[in-house]
Design a protein around this motif. Structure first.
Motif, mmCIF file in Angstrom:
data_model
loop_
_atom_site.group_PDB
_atom_site.id
_atom_site.type_symbol
_atom_site.label_atom_id
_atom_site.label_comp_id
_atom_site.label_asym_id
_atom_site.label_seq_id
_atom_site.Cartn_x
_atom_site.Cartn_y
_atom_site.Cartn_z
ATOM 1 N N ASN A 176 0.843 -1.240 -0.060
ATOM 2 C CA ASN A 176 -0.124 -0.176 0.075
ATOM 3 C C ASN A 176 1.147 1.349 0.029
ATOM 4 O OD1 ASN A 176 -1.888 2.208 0.576
ATOM 5 N ND2 ASN A 176 -3.026 0.973 2.048
ATOM 6 N N PHE A 189 0.174 3.951 0.605
ATOM 7 C CA PHE A 189 -0.264 5.150 1.677
ATOM 8 C C PHE A 189 0.071 4.709 3.020
ATOM 9 C CE2 PHE A 189 -2.882 5.390 -1.978
ATOM 10 C CZ PHE A 189 -2.701 6.648 -2.545
ATOM 11 N N CYS A 209 -7.957 4.418 0.684
ATOM 12 C CA CYS A 209 -7.165 3.731 -0.291
ATOM 13 C C CYS A 209 -7.778 3.067 -1.474
ATOM 14 C CB CYS A 209 -6.281 2.606 0.655
ATOM 15 S SG CYS A 209 -5.213 3.552 1.721
ATOM 16 N N SER A 268 0.757 5.901 -5.294
ATOM 17 C CA SER A 268 0.237 7.223 -4.898
ATOM 18 C C SER A 268 -0.203 7.939 -6.615
ATOM 19 C CB SER A 268 1.018 8.303 -4.115
ATOM 20 O OG SER A 268 2.131 8.684 -4.702
#
Length: 366
Positions: A39, A41, A272, A342
């Motif tokens: 991920n 983030f 997300c 991102s």
């Protein structure tokens, strides 16, 4: 040494080079890793707040009581229907150890997550691989491969590395036709990223089929890959049979606390998921602009066929500070798999890909 003969032909998992190694080798200040479907983030701030209060001198709760209670409430299943692993990788190993042996066979798609095959080979079981059709599981072909010696069938949805998912009706039909003495392992590592309206509800399937176990993880959208926290959901009879195979204290205290905190922040998860869908659209647009083949993905990654050696595409990006996964190791030799990052990371790597495609077009024209 009296090693198992089958392990002598296996190669251990090969992790990619570290960010620091790549920086030193190519003299780069910035590296963006988009290779392992992590991920971009990170994880919920609640995780950091929770784990800083832990004591490290005591053994973990061997039953993962707190996480078990939180997860059973979140999923609306009985706490006895859960089993925990040091990542879902360990659960795959536990299932293989419990059911696979010489004289048995196991059925899976190809290509798919390689640990299914890896563990089956270690246990001396025969492996039946059924080729994907347009990136998706050939469920009819998998049913045809099952025989009286089949012990486990592996189903990965969304599939890694293609991102293809199985529709509700197709999966229900498949599960109904698999013999009741064959365990169906439904690997849903990317479950939280799925937004397809015709995706199945695996929890309801568990209620109806006693030979089904669903695997999920906190490593992907929850952003806890370094903690190695995974879990399985099944009817209690399956869980009770698997528990003796599980190592004691296999889920450490940090992982348990982090997973509980991560579960509490579903707003972070939804944010997300939304960002991931927006990121995928950027890659789709790029592929369509350049007429590149790709698989629409329900995960947080995309497999793109550049019509070039996947290792060459990997190297081109690596030298420019971007780590992706070559399709050579995934069964798609002219493709690469890119984790959705991102917005900034996606735009930057697409810019590099634009340059690569243009340079290749010029070479072809000369």
């Amino acid at each position: 040494m009296k090693w198992k003969k089958q392990i002598l032909s296996l190669t251990p998992y090969q992790p990619g080079r570290s960010i620091d190694q790549v920086k030193r080798q190519y003299g780069l200040d910035k590296i963006v890793k988009l290779a392992s479907n992590e991920n971009p983030f990170g994880c919920s701030q609640k995780v950091a707040d929770r784990i800083e209060k832990l004591s490290f001198a005591l053994y973990p709760d061997g039953y993962a009581t707190g996480l078990r209670e939180s997860l059973s409430q979140h999923l609306k299943v009985d706490s006895g229907q859960l089993i925990f692993g040091n990542g879902s990788d360990e659960l795959i190993m536990m299932i293989s150890r419990a059911l696979l042996k010489p004289g048995t066979n196991t059925v899976m798609a190809a290509p798919t997550f390689p640990q299914y095959k890896h563990n089956a080979v270690i246990e001396g079981s025969d492996v039946k691989e059924v080729p994907l059709i347009n990136g998706a599981h050939d469920l009819d072909g998998m049913l045809a491969a099952i025989d009286e010696n089949t012990a486990v069938v592996w189903v990965c949805s969304p599939n890694n590395p293609t991102g293809a998912y199985i529709k509700d009706g197709a999966l229900r039909s498949f599960v109904q036709q698999v013999p009741k003495d064959v365990l169906i392992v439904l690997d849903e590592a990317y479950y939280e990223y799925v937004d397809a309206e015709d995706y199945y509800d695996s929890i309801s399937l568990i209620e109806s089929f006693e030979n089904l176990i669903v695997l999920r993880t906190f490593s992907k959208i929850y952003g806890l890959a370094s903690f190695r926290s995974g879990y399985g959901i099944a009817q209690k009879t399956i869980i009770d049979a698997l528990e003796p195979v599980r190592e004691p204290f296999n889920l450490n205290s940090l992982a348990q606390a982090a997973s509980i905190a991560a579960l509490e922040d579903q707003k972070f998860i939804q944010n997300c998921k939304k960002a991931n869908r927006e990121g995928l659209k950027l890659y789709y647009k790029f592929c369509e602009k350049h007429n590149l083949s790709y698989y629409p993905s329900q995960g947080n990654f995309i497999l793109i066929d550049f019509g070039l050696d996947g290792n060459d595409v990997f190297q081109y990006l690596l030298e420019r500070g971007y780590i992706v996964r070559s399709g050579q190791a995934l069964g798609f030799p002219t493709s690469v798999r890119i984790t959705v990052g991102s917005t900034e990371q996606n735009e930057e790597i697409i810019e590099k890909l634009e340059m690569m495609v243009t340079e290749n077009s010029i070479k072809k024209a000369l």
